[in-house]
Scaffold this motif. Structure first.
Motif, PDB file in Angstrom:
ATOM      1  N   ASP A   1       0.860  -1.182   0.000  1.00 55.40           N
ATOM      2  CA  ASP A   1       0.000   0.000   0.000  1.00 55.40           C
ATOM      3  C   ASP A   1       0.899   1.236   0.000  1.00 55.40           C
ATOM      4  O   ASP A   1       1.482   1.591   1.026  1.00 55.40           O
ATOM      5  N   ASN A   2       1.039   1.886  -1.165  1.00 54.31           N
ATOM      6  CA  ASN A   2       1.890   3.071  -1.276  1.00 54.31           C
ATOM      7  C   ASN A   2       1.177   4.305  -0.723  1.00 54.31           C
ATOM      8  O   ASN A   2       0.058   4.622  -1.128  1.00 54.31           O
ATOM      9  N   LYS A   3       1.839   4.985   0.224  1.00 55.86           N
ATOM     10  CA  LYS A   3       1.309   6.202   0.828  1.00 55.86           C
ATOM     11  C   LYS A   3       2.409   7.273   0.811  1.00 55.86           C
ATOM     12  O   LYS A   3       2.994   7.608   1.843  1.00 55.86           O
ATOM     13  N   PRO A   4       2.735   7.815  -0.372  1.00 54.77           N
ATOM     14  CA  PRO A   4       3.858   8.750  -0.468  1.00 54.77           C
ATOM     15  C   PRO A   4       3.527  10.134   0.068  1.00 54.77           C
ATOM     16  O   PRO A   4       2.355  10.496   0.227  1.00 54.77           O
ATOM     17  N   GLY A   5       4.587  10.891   0.342  1.00 58.10           N
ATOM     18  CA  GLY A   5       4.435  12.279   0.736  1.00 58.10           C
ATOM     19  C   GLY A   5       5.123  12.622   2.037  1.00 58.10           C
ATOM     20  O   GLY A   5       5.285  11.784   2.925  1.00 58.10           O
ATOM     21  N   ALA A   6       5.583  13.888   2.117  1.00 53.29           N
ATOM     22  CA  ALA A   6       6.214  14.434   3.329  1.00 53.29           C
ATOM     23  C   ALA A   6       7.425  13.621   3.768  1.00 53.29           C
ATOM     24  O   ALA A   6       7.655  13.416   4.958  1.00 53.29           O
ATOM     25  N   GLY A   7       8.207  13.152   2.799  1.00 59.81           N
ATOM     26  CA  GLY A   7       9.426  12.433   3.137  1.00 59.81           C
ATOM     27  C   GLY A   7       9.203  11.148   3.896  1.00 59.81           C
ATOM     28  O   GLY A   7      10.037  10.738   4.695  1.00 59.81           O
ATOM     29  N   GLY A   8       8.054  10.514   3.669  1.00 58.01           N
ATOM     30  CA  GLY A   8       7.753   9.257   4.339  1.00 58.01           C
ATOM     31  C   GLY A   8       6.851   9.405   5.554  1.00 58.01           C
ATOM     32  O   GLY A   8       6.389   8.404   6.109  1.00 58.01           O
ATOM     33  N   VAL A   9       6.572  10.635   5.957  1.00 58.10           N
ATOM     34  CA  VAL A   9       5.810  10.872   7.185  1.00 58.10           C
ATOM     35  C   VAL A   9       4.357  10.422   7.049  1.00 58.10           C
ATOM     36  O   VAL A   9       3.774   9.841   7.978  1.00 58.10           O
ATOM     37  N   ILE A  10       3.746  10.679   5.889  1.00 58.04           N
ATOM     38  CA  ILE A  10       2.330  10.351   5.712  1.00 58.04           C
ATOM     39  C   ILE A  10       2.092   8.851   5.895  1.00 58.04           C
ATOM     40  O   ILE A  10       1.193   8.425   6.634  1.00 58.04           O
ATOM     41  N   GLY A  11       2.888   8.046   5.224  1.00 55.18           N
ATOM     42  CA  GLY A  11       2.729   6.599   5.337  1.00 55.18           C
ATOM     43  C   GLY A  11       3.067   6.070   6.718  1.00 55.18           C
ATOM     44  O   GLY A  11       2.377   5.189   7.253  1.00 55.18           O
ATOM     45  N   ALA A  12       4.126   6.622   7.309  1.00 52.47           N
ATOM     46  CA  ALA A  12       4.509   6.178   8.650  1.00 52.47           C
ATOM     47  C   ALA A  12       3.415   6.500   9.660  1.00 52.47           C
ATOM     48  O   ALA A  12       3.145   5.708  10.578  1.00 52.47           O
ATOM     49  N   ASP A  13       2.757   7.641   9.488  1.00 53.42           N
ATOM     50  CA  ASP A  13       1.691   8.027  10.404  1.00 53.42           C
ATOM     51  C   ASP A  13       0.501   7.068  10.315  1.00 53.42           C
ATOM     52  O   ASP A  13      -0.150   6.777  11.315  1.00 53.42           O
ATOM     53  N   VAL A  14       0.242   6.579   9.102  1.00 51.59           N
ATOM     54  CA  VAL A  14      -0.828   5.594   8.919  1.00 51.59           C
ATOM     55  C   VAL A  14      -0.565   4.362   9.788  1.00 51.59           C
ATOM     56  O   VAL A  14      -1.461   3.842  10.462  1.00 51.59           O
ATOM     57  N   VAL A  15       0.681   3.919   9.779  1.00 46.19           N
ATOM     58  CA  VAL A  15       1.035   2.723  10.546  1.00 46.19           C
ATOM     59  C   VAL A  15       1.064   3.017  12.042  1.00 46.19           C
ATOM     60  O   VAL A  15       0.628   2.201  12.859  1.00 46.19           O
ATOM     61  N   ALA A  16       1.558   4.189  12.410  1.00 47.37           N
ATOM     62  CA  ALA A  16       1.610   4.554  13.832  1.00 47.37           C
ATOM     63  C   ALA A  16       0.221   4.531  14.464  1.00 47.37           C
ATOM     64  O   ALA A  16       0.064   4.185  15.639  1.00 47.37           O
ATOM     65  N   LYS A  17      -0.788   4.884  13.667  1.00 46.51           N
ATOM     66  CA  LYS A  17      -2.152   4.965  14.183  1.00 46.51           C
ATOM     67  C   LYS A  17      -2.982   3.706  13.887  1.00 46.51           C
ATOM     68  O   LYS A  17      -4.161   3.643  14.222  1.00 46.51           O
ATOM     69  N   ALA A  18      -2.367   2.727  13.255  1.00 46.67           N
ATOM     70  CA  ALA A  18      -3.083   1.496  12.911  1.00 46.67           C
ATOM     71  C   ALA A  18      -3.284   0.621  14.144  1.00 46.67           C
ATOM     72  O   ALA A  18      -2.541   0.716  15.129  1.00 46.67           O
ATOM     73  N   THR A  19      -4.290  -0.232  14.087  1.00 44.15           N
ATOM     74  CA  THR A  19      -4.501  -1.207  15.162  1.00 44.15           C
ATOM     75  C   THR A  19      -3.268  -2.100  15.263  1.00 44.15           C
ATOM     76  O   THR A  19      -2.844  -2.683  14.250  1.00 44.15           O
ATOM     77  N   PRO A  20      -2.661  -2.215  16.443  1.00 48.89           N
ATOM     78  CA  PRO A  20      -1.425  -2.999  16.580  1.00 48.89           C
ATOM     79  C   PRO A  20      -1.681  -4.508  16.658  1.00 48.89           C
ATOM     80  O   PRO A  20      -1.392  -5.151  17.657  1.00 48.89           O
TER      81      PRO A  20
END
Length: 321
Positions: A65-84
């Protein structure tokens, strides 16, 4: 009765041994691997190789699932807030270790993620268009010094490995190239090939094919030693910058709070995937050095990388709007 129970127990043991461990750990739905960069870039290319093998090992499909933008921040934030629950995985790159020094983040890179495994490392390649007027680093630097701030460099986004490699190049060559950020490596490469941007520090997974195919010219590589795939291309250390060394990397993370059994399952799958001869061959063909280490080793690596790049950001006064 006892004999019947013993037989039943042996039967269940045999059945358990015949089914992959991952099938018990991830029975419900496909695993989403978030790549916070554009499709076709270096991180995306290597993620797809690793994800396919991980899926075989875990007995479950791993979907990119590609989530580009903000030097990787956008995609990383998706994972940070995902159900663990182990079903959402982050496949990130070098920018992960420096973003905290560049911008205010919507997550804590230390507290919101569990480092799982360093997948691979690789030097970057300083490339220009195939028909560019400069054929060596010395010629390129001379051109930049003649017109300070005019010669450009592309990056896969502010704070990414390509951005920082170029800033270290500016620092050591004592020049000022103008930064043109993109939302990933693929569009950056396209514009360098087309001559819209003068240069790019590309990771080998996405860039090497265009160099060997004659669409880009490699001026130097960022490792201390020459690449086997480009034996005639000098290192930057050979090109007048003896202290220059930058390695791009890719690694896997899970959201903090993921249960230890899921962490172990994903870590084991990554390690086994990277150890697979076919996966290793594909990574090496792309110019990468496969790693596949433990969560503890990856965490230690991240601490070293973060300290190094935070120091450069401070020294260069790098800012991200």
């Amino acid at each position: 009765m006892k004999t019947t129970l013993q037989r039943l127990g042996r039967g269940l043991a045999i059945l358990a041994a015949a089914v992959p461990l991952g099938a018990f750990a991830f029975p419900d739905k496909p695993i989403r691997m978030v790549v916070p960069y554009s499709a076709g870039g270096g991180a995306d290319n290597t993620a797809r190789v690793v994800a396919q093998k991980m899926g075989e090992i875990l007995g479950q499909t791993v979907v990119i699932d590609n989530k580009p933008g903000a030097g990787g921040v956008i995609g990383a934030d998706v994972v940070a807030k995902a159900t663990p629950d182990g079903y959402t995985v982050l496949y990130d790159a070098s920018a992960f270790a420096v973003n905290g020094a560049l911008r205010k983040l919507p997550f804590d890179p230390t507290g919101d993620f569990i480092p799982i495994s360093l997948v691979a490392t690789a030097p970057q390649i300083l490339v220009v268009a195939a028909n560019a007027p400069y054929k060596t680093v010395a010629e390129f630097v001379a051109s930049a010094k003649k017109s300070p701030g005019k010669l450009t460099y592309a990056s896969a986004g502010a704070g990414t490995g390509s951005h920082l490699a170029a800033e270290m190049f500016n620092e050591q060559a004592k020049i000022e190239l103008l930064h043109i950020p993109y939302k990933g490596g693929a569009p950056a490469l396209t514009d360098v090939m087309g001559g819209q941007v003068a240069s790019y520090f590309g990771n080998t997974a996405s860039t090497l094919q265009y160099v060997t195919g004659g669409k880009l010219r490699a001026l130097a590589v960022t490792s201390k030693t020459r690449m086997k795939a480009l034996p005639n291309t000098p290192t930057l250390a050979e090109s007048g910058m003896p202290n220059y060394e930058v390695l791009e990397w890719n690694g896997v993370f899970l959201p903090n709070g993921t249960s230890p059994d899921r962490v172990q399952a994903i870590a084991s799958a990554v390690q086994k995937a990277v150890a697979d001869p076919r996966v290793r061959a594909k990574l090496q063909q792309a110019g990468l050095d496969p790693v596949g280490n433990t969560p503890q080793a990856f965490k230690s690596f991240l601490q070293t990388e973060s300290a190094r790049w935070h120091s450069l950001v401070k020294a260069r006064g790098i800012r991200v709007e």
